[in-house]
Scaffold this active site. Sequence first.
Site, PDB file in Angstrom:
ATOM      1  N   SER A 130       1.028  -1.309   0.011  1.00 42.13           N
ATOM      2  CA  SER A 130       0.078  -0.169  -0.055  1.00 42.13           C
ATOM      3  C   SER A 130       0.865   1.147  -0.235  1.00 42.13           C
ATOM      4  CB  SER A 130      -0.833   0.063   1.092  1.00 42.13           C
ATOM      5  OG  SER A 130      -1.613   1.140   1.229  1.00 42.13           O
ATOM      6  N   GLY A 131       0.523   2.216  -0.809  1.00 39.25           N
ATOM      7  CA  GLY A 131       1.237   3.185  -0.922  1.00 39.25           C
ATOM      8  C   GLY A 131       2.649   3.311  -1.951  1.00 39.25           C
TER       9      GLY A 131
ATOM     10  N   THR B  95      -1.508   2.480  -7.722  1.00 39.52           N
ATOM     11  CA  THR B  95      -2.634   2.898  -8.583  1.00 39.52           C
ATOM     12  C   THR B  95      -2.243   4.207  -9.404  1.00 39.52           C
ATOM     13  OG1 THR B  95      -3.893   2.585  -6.482  1.00 39.52           O
ATOM     14  CG2 THR B  95      -4.982   4.065  -8.121  1.00 39.52           C
TER      15      THR B  95
ATOM     16  N   ASN C 279      -0.871   5.634   3.115  1.00 41.41           N
ATOM     17  CA  ASN C 279      -1.273   6.301   1.830  1.00 41.41           C
ATOM     18  C   ASN C 279      -2.691   6.992   2.094  1.00 41.41           C
ATOM     19  OD1 ASN C 279      -1.989   6.766  -0.646  1.00 41.41           O
ATOM     20  ND2 ASN C 279      -1.830   4.858  -1.595  1.00 41.41           N
TER      21      ASN C 279
ATOM     22  N   SER D 225      -5.303   5.342  -0.463  1.00 37.88           N
ATOM     23  CA  SER D 225      -5.296   3.973  -0.663  1.00 37.88           C
ATOM     24  C   SER D 225      -6.413   3.137  -1.015  1.00 37.88           C
ATOM     25  CB  SER D 225      -4.932   3.410   0.700  1.00 37.88           C
ATOM     26  OG  SER D 225      -4.799   1.903   0.649  1.00 37.88           O
ATOM     27  N   SER D 226      -5.904   2.566  -2.168  1.00 40.78           N
ATOM     28  CA  SER D 226      -7.260   1.721  -2.795  1.00 40.78           C
ATOM     29  C   SER D 226      -7.286   0.488  -1.772  1.00 40.78           C
ATOM     30  CB  SER D 226      -6.879   1.076  -4.030  1.00 40.78           C
ATOM     31  OG  SER D 226      -6.060   1.943  -4.826  1.00 40.78           O
TER      32      SER D 226
ATOM     33  N   GLY E 274      -0.334  -5.749  -2.862  1.00 36.60           N
ATOM     34  CA  GLY E 274       1.012  -6.567  -2.720  1.00 36.60           C
ATOM     35  C   GLY E 274       0.798  -7.215  -1.299  1.00 36.60           C
TER      36      GLY E 274
ATOM     37  N   GLU F 138       0.986  -8.162   2.358  1.00 36.38           N
ATOM     38  CA  GLU F 138       0.998  -7.303   3.419  1.00 36.38           C
ATOM     39  C   GLU F 138       1.574  -8.123   4.810  1.00 36.38           C
ATOM     40  OE1 GLU F 138      -2.994  -5.655   3.872  1.00 36.38           O
ATOM     41  OE2 GLU F 138      -2.434  -4.245   2.402  1.00 36.38           O
TER      42      GLU F 138
HETATM   43  N1  LIG Z   1       4.861   8.078 -10.227  1.00 37.40           N
HETATM   44  C1  LIG Z   1       4.584   8.993  -8.850  1.00 37.40           C
HETATM   45  N2  LIG Z   1       5.142  10.412  -8.966  1.00 37.40           N
HETATM   46  C2  LIG Z   1       4.746  10.920  -8.031  1.00 37.40           C
HETATM   47  N3  LIG Z   1       3.848  10.799  -6.737  1.00 37.40           N
HETATM   48  C3  LIG Z   1       3.594   9.456  -6.933  1.00 37.40           C
HETATM   49  C4  LIG Z   1       3.913   8.570  -7.855  1.00 37.40           C
HETATM   50  N4  LIG Z   1       3.254   7.183  -7.717  1.00 37.40           N
HETATM   51  C5  LIG Z   1       2.889   7.373  -6.341  1.00 37.40           C
HETATM   52  N5  LIG Z   1       2.883   8.738  -6.028  1.00 37.40           N
HETATM   53  C6  LIG Z   1       2.354   9.122  -4.637  1.00 37.40           C
HETATM   54  O1  LIG Z   1       2.147   8.274  -3.966  1.00 37.40           O
HETATM   55  C7  LIG Z   1       0.870   8.216  -3.176  1.00 37.40           C
HETATM   56  C8  LIG Z   1       0.329   6.680  -3.425  1.00 37.40           C
HETATM   57  O2  LIG Z   1       0.286   6.063  -4.477  1.00 37.40           O
HETATM   58  P1  LIG Z   1      -0.652   4.936  -4.823  1.00 37.40           P
HETATM   59  O3  LIG Z   1      -0.610   4.895  -6.299  1.00 37.40           O
HETATM   60  O4  LIG Z   1      -2.329   5.477  -4.415  1.00 37.40           O
HETATM   61  O5  LIG Z   1      -0.222   3.851  -4.001  1.00 37.40           O
HETATM   62  P2  LIG Z   1      -0.770   2.519  -3.996  1.00 37.40           P
HETATM   63  O6  LIG Z   1      -2.034   2.365  -5.035  1.00 37.40           O
HETATM   64  O7  LIG Z   1       0.259   1.384  -4.280  1.00 37.40           O
HETATM   65  O8  LIG Z   1      -1.506   2.033  -2.623  1.00 37.40           O
HETATM   66  C9  LIG Z   1      -0.009   8.775  -4.326  1.00 37.40           C
HETATM   67  O9  LIG Z   1      -1.110   9.420  -4.043  1.00 37.40           O
HETATM   68  C10 LIG Z   1       1.179   9.945  -4.946  1.00 37.40           C
HETATM   69  O10 LIG Z   1       1.004  11.167  -4.205  1.00 37.40           O
HETATM   70 MG   LIG Z   2      -3.895   1.947  -4.809  1.00 32.62          MG
END
Ligand SMILES: Nc1ncnc2c1ncn2[C@@H]1O[C@H](COP(=O)(O)OP(=O)(O)O)[C@@H](O)[C@H]1O
Ligand SMILES: [Mg+2]
Length: 1078
Positions: free
Chosen positions: A110-111, A115, A160, A163-164, A390, A392
């Site tokens: 997560s984070g 996404t 996050n 977070s999804s 992923g 956890e």
């Molecule tokens: N490629 C990127 N460039 C800039 N910031 C990013 C990038 N990827 C993630 N982030 C930052 O990290 C935060 C978490 O990403 P997210 O994709 O929601 O994580 P996950 O889906 O893996 O939990 C996003 O809200 C964003 O602020």
């Molecule tokens: Mg996500």
Amino acid sequence: MAKMEVKTSLLDNMIGVGDMVLLEPLSEDSFINNLKKRFDHSEIYTYIGSVVVSINPYRPLPIYSPEKVEEYRNRNFYELSPHIFSLSDEAYRSLRDQDKDQCILITGESGAGKTEASKLVMSYVAAVCGKGAEVNQVKEQLLQSNPVLEAFGNAKTVRNDNSSRFGKYMDIEFDFKGDPLGGVISNYLLEKSRVVKQPRGERNFHIFYQILSGASEDMLNKLKLERDFSRYNYLSLDSARVNGVDDAVNFRTVRNAMQIVGFMDHETQSILEVVAAVLKLGNIEFKPESRVNGLDESKIKDKNELKEICELTGIDQSVLERAFSFRTVEAKQEKVSTTLNVAQAYYARDALAKNLYSRLFSWLVTRINESIKAQTKVRKKVMGVLDIYGFEIFEDNSFEQFIINYCNEKLQQIFIELTLKEEQEEYIREDIEWTHIEYFNNAIICDLIENNQTGILAMLDEECLRPGTVTDDTFLEKLNQVCATHQHFESRMSKCSRFLNDTSLPHSCFRIQHYAGKVMYQVEGFVDKNNDLLYRDLSQAMWKANHSLIKALFPEGNPAKINLKRPPTAGSQFKASVATLMKNLQTKNPNYIRCIKPNDKKAAHIFNEALVCHQVRYLGLLENVRVRRAGYAFRQPYELCLERYKMLCKQTWPHWRGPARAGVEVLFNELEIPEEEYSFGRSKIFIRNPRTLFKLEDLRKQRLEDLATLIQKMYRGWKCRTHFLLMKRSQIVIASWCRRYAQQKKYQRIKSSAIVVQSYIRGWKARKLLRELKHQKRCKEAATTIAAYWHGTQVRREYRKFFRANAGRKIYEFTLQKIMQKYFLEMKNKMPSLSPVDKNWPARPYLFLDSTHKELKRIFHLWRCKKYRDQFTDQQKLIYEEKLEASELFKDKKALYPASVGQPFHGAYLEISKNPKYKKLKDAVEEKIIIAEVVNKINRANGKCASRIFLLTKNNVLLADQKSGHIKSEVPLGDVTKVSMSSQNDGFFAVHLKEGSGAAGKGDFLFSSDHLIEMATKLYRTTLSQTKQKLNIEISDEFLVQFKQDKVCVKFIQGNQKNGNIPTCKRKNNRLLEVAVP
Ligand SMILES: Nc1ncnc2c1ncn2[C@@H]1O[C@H](COP(=O)(O)OP(=O)(O)O)[C@@H](O)[C@H]1O
Ligand SMILES: [Mg+2]
């Protein structure tokens, strides 16, 4: 001009190594260090072969611009530095051009940025695929499904802010051209427990906060909500607001997205109503009420909230109230109703809330799918994007982590399968011998979990379905019995005594050695969560709701379809969906994005090595590299290889004419690379060890430097030479100009000197000649003069005897005489007429006769005038005297005069003696009449004219009536003092009388006459001869006359005259009389 393609490579400008496969030596430390080095240089992407490892930068990076999209578009995977776009491009192109369905598997905790990565992939594909109104709409709908799902399925967690809380797999469908047609979304396991309770520092799903912040007052009223978060038990308060997130704005974005995706207004309204109902459910509270049988029964504390929920959802309040107090159990055609205690009531309430929300979410996904579904039936190419949680590993891991980790285990399985398969296929394709590689296959762990008989999930299901008391402990007992011998299962109580003394493993837990690490699961809650129980009374109450959406969410509540069979457990549902997913993925070409979180603080620039190391481990990235390096670490098509290294060998540099493979062979032989280090495939060279590649790279770098030096040398030489040649040429030009100039100067100097010398010489010569000529001329003249004198003397000497001394004077006189004679004779012939007015006179022939000629003319004129006069009789003489007198008086004074010159002065115009009418008048005048004429007498008072006969005798002036001849006035000449008249061309005149004389009673007379000049002249002459005094004649255009007592001014003005010479008079006043004259 064709654009020069710049050949670049992943190997250029590398920070660390861009591809971990090339890492030497390969160890966990070097792996992490490489990641760190790259991360510190903002290189967040690193390859492991075709897998992209992405580290969350936690800050916006300028690497996703449209220019970057263009840069990565249609480039080979290894051509540019590692980037998610490269993977997206590769996937999209092989989908479009090679007709291979693709899936993009994004994993990480997560984070870690999964996404975001999935969105980047989608936006890249959207940017590079076809364009057009329809295609754009599809793209827009696909992209806009994200905000909707994120609002309902994402929440702020400690890891996050967005977070999804669900797994998502999205198939994007394309047509044969690569234009998007639509998509299908599958969702996995929404974390519904979050609806009723959130860990500290976390929030409920975004949508709750978005509604409360962003909805209008009106909408809030309709939903029976209040804006204040603290009113709702389901919303934890400690982190209601998230930094940098504006829920109100996001709410508008979500509503807009829903509209674009195709939600009808009433649908949106229904959805919001369900969300409101869930929120309000949390506010229902229960209190115990004692019953007769001694048991506690729960009762709703405050029914107001319940009432509002029922109004909102159209549920019968009593039905719902009952469902919160009783539970009906049906067993073997028997219905038993038991009361619920307070705890059970709360459980029921929360279960309802969770079910309502999670079913709403699934319905949303279905609804979105309906909208984004491809409209055509044609065969589609598919690109799947999997954004799933992923591994956890928490302190306390429960059922959810177990499920999630199982899913990852399956993904690893498919990864191994597909990667190795791909590797193997490539070897076969390239005709390389396949050597077996040792790697860990996690199939055995998958089996531990999912085996239909002995798998943990199967056992959990069995336990849940078993009659009798079932607890989490009985489940653990069962596990201890069945799985005890499994290598990857660990438990204190297992029959196998391996872990009897392992204090790190509590009694209520079991541990699984996942491929990515050991995870300890708390067994508590497994049974409950697997059962996912919702009391039938509640689902029936929901089904009865007068709300089409809620009714549709609870189909099992329909009594007609009553089904005594239990619904499938959460575990088995998940297992089934994972199985479907795996099947789906297996048919596609996989592309991996492995997301890594650099720190726990959501902060940029921080790289926590321990944390990354942990993730690298459980993501199995080292395994990844090993698998990838199993046979040959590096491979490259011959053409590219030759292109890159051809400068290392004389034969191949600068051009290799033969086939690329032969070139590479020559090259490798020349470089003496050990034969076991590489193999020749059909189209690619395979290099076993990264070492070899790096050696090649080093050599290339060295060689490039040499080449650069060479180029530099050549260039410098060329530059200097060109410069020198230019200087030389310039020097020649300058020198030639200088010389030319000097020569020109010199020439000019010589030329001018020559001219000077020449001119002097010529001058000298000319002067000499001139002198000579002058001398000759003078000699000649002298000779002539001498000769003349000589001749003169001779002649005079000869003729002297003939000369007379006074001959000259005589000749002169004679000549003069002759001339005079001739002059007079000519004069005689040319004599003008005798008329005194003839002005002719012959021209003077000689200048010296000028005065004589003039004198002759004068004498002649006098003579002919005398002659003329001599002809006159006495009478004529008199007339001329008179005329002469008139001339003296009026010439150049009176304008009328010239006209009178030619007129003879008759005097007696009226023949009084002959006219019998005037007999009496004749008789009255005894004297001789000098003038008898009719004149106009001007009336003194008004200026009018009256005719009078004007008579002048020797002594008097008489005025008589014209008709009767009666004498009106008689003025003796002695009384006439003056006659006045104008200088103009008129006949007006005034006769002034002596003051006090007899005739002057009435005053002076004013007359007008046609014969003014004659009358005035005669009056003057007569007065002179009679009185011996000169009559005063005044000629003036303004004079005074005396009328009785008045002195009147007579003034002449120019006026238009009609009646000839007769002036018109006007008495203006007693001082002025105006006479208008022509
Ligand atoms: N490629 C990127 N460039 C800039 N910031 C990013 C990038 N990827 C993630 N982030 C930052 O990290 C935060 C978490 O990403 P997210 O994709 O929601 O994580 P996950 O889906 O893996 O939990 C996003 O809200 C964003 O602020
Ligand atoms: Mg996500």
